[in-house]
Design an enzyme around this catalytic site. Structure first.
Site, PDB file in Angstrom:
ATOM      1  N   PHE A 134       0.660  -1.479   0.154  1.00  0.00           N
ATOM      2  CA  PHE A 134       0.449  -0.321  -0.089  1.00  0.00           C
ATOM      3  C   PHE A 134       0.835   1.629   0.169  1.00  0.00           C
ATOM      4  O   PHE A 134       1.861   1.504   0.796  1.00  0.00           O
ATOM      5  CB  PHE A 134      -1.035   0.412   1.358  1.00  0.00           C
ATOM      6  CG  PHE A 134      -1.731   1.489   1.020  1.00  0.00           C
ATOM      7  CD1 PHE A 134      -3.035   0.744   0.094  1.00  0.00           C
ATOM      8  CD2 PHE A 134      -1.627   2.554   2.098  1.00  0.00           C
ATOM      9  CE1 PHE A 134      -4.020   2.582   0.400  1.00  0.00           C
ATOM     10  CE2 PHE A 134      -2.091   3.576   2.083  1.00  0.00           C
ATOM     11  CZ  PHE A 134      -2.911   3.537   1.217  1.00  0.00           C
ATOM     12  N   ASP A 219       8.934   2.427   1.745  1.00  0.00           N
ATOM     13  CA  ASP A 219       8.128   3.215   2.196  1.00  0.00           C
ATOM     14  C   ASP A 219       7.902   2.385   3.502  1.00  0.00           C
ATOM     15  O   ASP A 219       7.365   2.143   4.274  1.00  0.00           O
ATOM     16  CB  ASP A 219       6.573   2.929   1.199  1.00  0.00           C
ATOM     17  CG  ASP A 219       5.606   3.609   1.716  1.00  0.00           C
ATOM     18  OD1 ASP A 219       5.660   4.255   3.088  1.00  0.00           O
ATOM     19  OD2 ASP A 219       4.308   3.542   1.151  1.00  0.00           O
ATOM     20  N   LYS A 248       2.588   9.944   8.266  1.00  0.00           N
ATOM     21  CA  LYS A 248       2.091   9.721   9.932  1.00  0.00           C
ATOM     22  C   LYS A 248       1.783   9.229  10.766  1.00  0.00           C
ATOM     23  O   LYS A 248       1.785  10.859  11.504  1.00  0.00           O
ATOM     24  CB  LYS A 248       1.174   7.867   9.434  1.00  0.00           C
ATOM     25  CG  LYS A 248       0.968   6.988   7.944  1.00  0.00           C
ATOM     26  CD  LYS A 248       0.226   5.245   8.713  1.00  0.00           C
ATOM     27  CE  LYS A 248      -1.214   5.309   7.967  1.00  0.00           C
ATOM     28  NZ  LYS A 248      -0.924   5.725   6.055  1.00  0.00           N
TER      29      LYS A 248
HETATM   30  C1  PLP Z   1      -0.552   5.255   4.804  1.00  0.00           C
HETATM   31  C2  PLP Z   1       0.266   5.098   4.351  1.00  0.00           C
HETATM   32  C3  PLP Z   1       0.651   5.565   2.775  1.00  0.00           C
HETATM   33  C4  PLP Z   1      -0.823   7.260   2.326  1.00  0.00           C
HETATM   34  O1  PLP Z   1      -0.560   8.438   3.546  1.00  0.00           O
HETATM   35  P1  PLP Z   1      -1.548   8.863   3.023  1.00  0.00           P
HETATM   36  O2  PLP Z   1      -1.013   9.898   3.970  1.00  0.00           O
HETATM   37  O3  PLP Z   1      -2.822   8.280   3.260  1.00  0.00           O
HETATM   38  O4  PLP Z   1      -1.243   9.991   1.643  1.00  0.00           O
HETATM   39  C5  PLP Z   1       1.661   5.041   2.348  1.00  0.00           C
HETATM   40  N1  PLP Z   1       2.434   4.506   2.146  1.00  0.00           N
HETATM   41  C6  PLP Z   1       1.939   3.200   3.837  1.00  0.00           C
HETATM   42  C7  PLP Z   1       2.862   2.641   3.650  1.00  0.00           C
HETATM   43  C8  PLP Z   1       0.406   3.999   4.567  1.00  0.00           C
HETATM   44  O5  PLP Z   1       0.809   3.533   5.133  1.00  0.00           O
END
Ligand code: PLP
Length: 399
Positions: A134, A219, A248
């Site tokens: 994700f 990420d 986050k």
């Molecule tokens: C939440 C998340 C995203 C996206 O972040 P947003 O602030 O919702 O755009 C991308 N990568 C990972 C691993 C995430 O947990």
């Protein structure tokens, strides 16, 4: 439970929400309109690393709001420079681009990698990503993500994100070609159900990148900022990425994200990257306050202690109730259920005063505040056990 007192019909319906409105948060607890307390183990999806409305964020917001909210991306500001320095001092990265959301930081990572490919790899542009990954909800990040169905959701698809399988090095090797520029992954797939990359796999990826002259992009939007027990997830693998993204937890509930890179791939030229709110002083000041809390003596140690306590408790529950695996790291943990009843468990737990998340029907995910206390973890485990026992009995009756 109270009914809605607000008219929500003018909000675009994007997900099913329970008939409840939270009006206040403090530490590990959220309070609804009737004043009922809920122990919050979602914390805005692993966002509120210091819990709800922590003093340091309230103070940073108040101080910075009365000083300077936004100058312009055309000018330097002190909080952005200070936050970038803090992140560089405490990571293996050399430069930082501040943004607002995780998806935006990841978009920047892809742009940086493609630019690097133009300069150093004859225009190579493909970024190998993974099934169940994700990376966010922009059109390009939906293509980069490995959620089933996301490749046909809003056609046409953004090309250039072939999918390998997590923890299967051969599946990555098979995709490397002349157009490959980078490999991108989460150290622990969060939304995919808390699936950790193994030590051997992560080290294997680093070696593959070195061998084929590729960039390793991590990420760390969910795994970074203390969530897995160290400041950044990569520190538990004994490797370093070339590019890393944070989001986050970085703002502790205030929207801020960051794209970080090693010097050798900091290739943006003027005009390549920007954004109206990117690096604004208000949210950067919050980032500084949050990061200083994370590096304060004893903070990471508490995460380890609470992680051990929660892991032990979950394993005991799993053993007693015949459930599945407990996995994850730090305070990003998951419990595999015996049946796909996650959504029902989430509903029942909420009625019992515990907020949980079920990223997949057969899995519960736990993301308590990183400064949770021993008593809070014990209380959450107690409510969870009662809820799961009740759900199991109800299920037995239904069968
Ligand atoms: C939440 C998340 C995203 C996206 O972040 P947003 O602030 O919702 O755009 C991308 N990568 C990972 C691993 C995430 O947990």
């Amino acid at each position: 439970m109270t009914g809605l007192t607000r008219n929500t019909t003018h909000l675009m319906p994007i997900t099913e929400r329970p008939p409840i409105v939270f009006t206040r948060g403090a530490g590990s607890y959220l309070y609804d309109e009737a004043g009922l307390a809920y122990l919050d183990w979602m914390q805005g999806w692993a966002v509120n690393c210091l819990g709800h409305a922590p003093d340091v964020i309230v103070a940073a917001l108040a101080r910075q709001a009365s000083t300077l909210i936004t100058s312009s991306p055309a000018f330097h500001n002190l909080p952005a420079a200070e936050l970038a320095s803090l992140l560089v001092q405490h990571s293996a990265m050399d430069q930082v681009f501040l943004a607002n959301t995780g998806a935006e930081a990841n978009e920047g990572a892809i742009k940086l990698a493609r630019k690097w490919g133009q300069l150093h790899k004859q225009g190579a542009f493909e970024v190998i990503t993974f099934g169940k990954a994700f990376h966010g909800r922009t059109i390009a990040m939906m293509s980069a993500s490995g959620k089933p169905g996301w490749d046909t959701y809003f056609p046409p698809q953004v090309p250039g994100f072939p999918k390998a399988t997590l923890n299967d090095l051969n599946s990555v090797r098979a995709l490397i070609g002349p157009q490959t520029v980078a490999i991108m992954l989460e150290p622990i797939q969060g939304e995919g159900g808390v699936n950790p990359a193994s030590l051997a796999f992560m080290r294997g990826l680093r070696a593959l990148c070195d061998e084929h002259y590729l960039l390793l992009i991590l990420d760390e939007i969910q795994t970074g900022c203390g969530r897995t027990g160290t400041l950044f997830g990569y520190q538990q693998y004994g490797i370093e990425p070339d590019i890393m993204t944070l989001g986050k937890g970085l703002g502790g509930g205030v929207p801020i994200s960051a794209l970080l890179a090693k010097q050798h791939c900091c290739v943006f030229e003027h005009g390549d990257q920007g954004g109206t709110f990117c690096g604004n002083p208000l949210t950067a000041a919050v980032g500084i306050a949050v990061f200083n809390a994370l590096i304060a003596p004893g903070f990471l140690e508490n995460i380890e202690l609470r992680s051990q306590q929660l892991t032990d408790g979950l394993q005991q529950i799993s053993h007693d109730l015949d459930l599945g695996e407990v996995r994850g790291a730090g305070l990003l943990l998951a419990l595999e259920l015996a049946a796909p009843i996650g959504p029902q468990v989430v509903d029942a737990a909420r009625r019992n005063g515990l907020l949980l998340n079920s990223p997949r029907p057969q899995c519960l995910r736990f993301m308590p505040a990183l400064n949770s206390t021993e008593v809070e973890i014990r209380n959450g485990l107690r409510i969870l056990r009662q809820t799961l026992e009740h759900c199991r009995n109800a299920q037995t009756v239904a069968v």
